[in-house]
Write a protein that holds these residues in place. Structure first.
Motif, short mmCIF file in Angstrom:
data_model
loop_
_atom_site.label_atom_id
_atom_site.label_comp_id
_atom_site.label_asym_id
_atom_site.label_seq_id
_atom_site.Cartn_x
_atom_site.Cartn_y
_atom_site.Cartn_z
N LYS A 1 0.83 -1.20 0.00
CA LYS A 1 0.00 0.00 0.00
C LYS A 1 0.88 1.26 0.00
O LYS A 1 0.56 2.25 -0.64
CB LYS A 1 -0.94 0.01 1.21
CG LYS A 1 -2.07 -0.98 1.10
CD LYS A 1 -3.00 -0.60 -0.02
CE LYS A 1 -4.22 -1.49 -0.06
NZ LYS A 1 -5.06 -1.19 -1.23
N GLY B 1 0.83 4.09 -2.77
CA GLY B 1 0.64 5.49 -2.39
C GLY B 1 1.72 6.38 -2.99
O GLY B 1 1.44 7.48 -3.47
N TRP C 1 0.29 7.09 3.36
CA TRP C 1 -1.00 6.59 2.94
C TRP C 1 -1.67 5.95 4.14
O TRP C 1 -1.02 5.23 4.91
CB TRP C 1 -0.83 5.55 1.83
CG TRP C 1 -2.13 5.01 1.32
CD1 TRP C 1 -2.84 5.50 0.26
CD2 TRP C 1 -2.89 3.91 1.83
NE1 TRP C 1 -3.99 4.78 0.09
CE2 TRP C 1 -4.04 3.78 1.05
CE3 TRP C 1 -2.71 3.03 2.88
CZ2 TRP C 1 -5.01 2.82 1.27
CZ3 TRP C 1 -3.68 2.05 3.11
CH2 TRP C 1 -4.81 1.96 2.31
N LEU D 1 -2.24 10.76 1.79
CA LEU D 1 -3.20 10.12 0.91
C LEU D 1 -4.11 9.18 1.69
O LEU D 1 -3.66 8.48 2.60
CB LEU D 1 -2.47 9.27 -0.14
CG LEU D 1 -1.46 9.98 -1.03
CD1 LEU D 1 -0.63 8.96 -1.78
CD2 LEU D 1 -2.17 10.89 -2.00
N PRO E 1 -5.41 14.29 -2.51
CA PRO E 1 -4.10 14.34 -1.85
C PRO E 1 -3.91 15.68 -1.14
O PRO E 1 -4.34 16.72 -1.62
CB PRO E 1 -3.11 14.21 -3.01
CG PRO E 1 -3.88 13.55 -4.10
CD PRO E 1 -5.29 14.03 -3.94
#
Length: 118
Positions: free
Chosen positions: A11, A15, A59, A103, A109
């Motif tokens: 992840k 991100g 993220w 994020l 963003p």
């Protein structure tokens, strides 16, 4: 590496890719990704005329968790890494700064320019 850690790593990489795409849409040129030093890692390095930004990307699964995603300790590690490599990416006269991009799904963003000012 545990399965949970592998998911978090994946992840994080996704991100970083998302942040890189977003930066390019904002007129930045991404010049490096995942720059590792003995003192820490810089997620993205991006340039606009006169500016080189060393960017920490965070993220989170939930937007509410973004408020605590970055702290002074993490930014200090990024700043230490920047000191090691800045000369490779910045020319004389260019401003250097450390930015953060936050994020999460469902929210745009959030780009924090000059997040580190010791």
């Amino acid at each position: 590496m545990t399965a949970k850690r592998e998911i978090a790593e994946r992840k994080g990489r996704e991100g970083e890719a998302q942040a890189g795409q977003w930066l390019m849409q904002q007129g930045w040129q991404v010049v490096a990704e995942r720059v590792k030093t003995k003192l820490g890692e810089i997620d993205l390095i991006a340039r606009k005329p006169g500016i080189v930004a060393f960017i920490e990307v965070k993220w989170r699964k939930h937007a509410a968790d973004l408020a605590t995603a970055i702290d002074e300790r993490r930014l200090a590690r990024v700043a230490a890494a920047v000191e090691v490599v800045a000369h490779k990416y910045a020319a004389d006269g260019e401003d250097l700064r450390i930015d953060v991009i936050l994020l999460a799904p469902g929210v745009p963003p959030r780009h924090i320019a000059n997040a580190w000012q010791p």
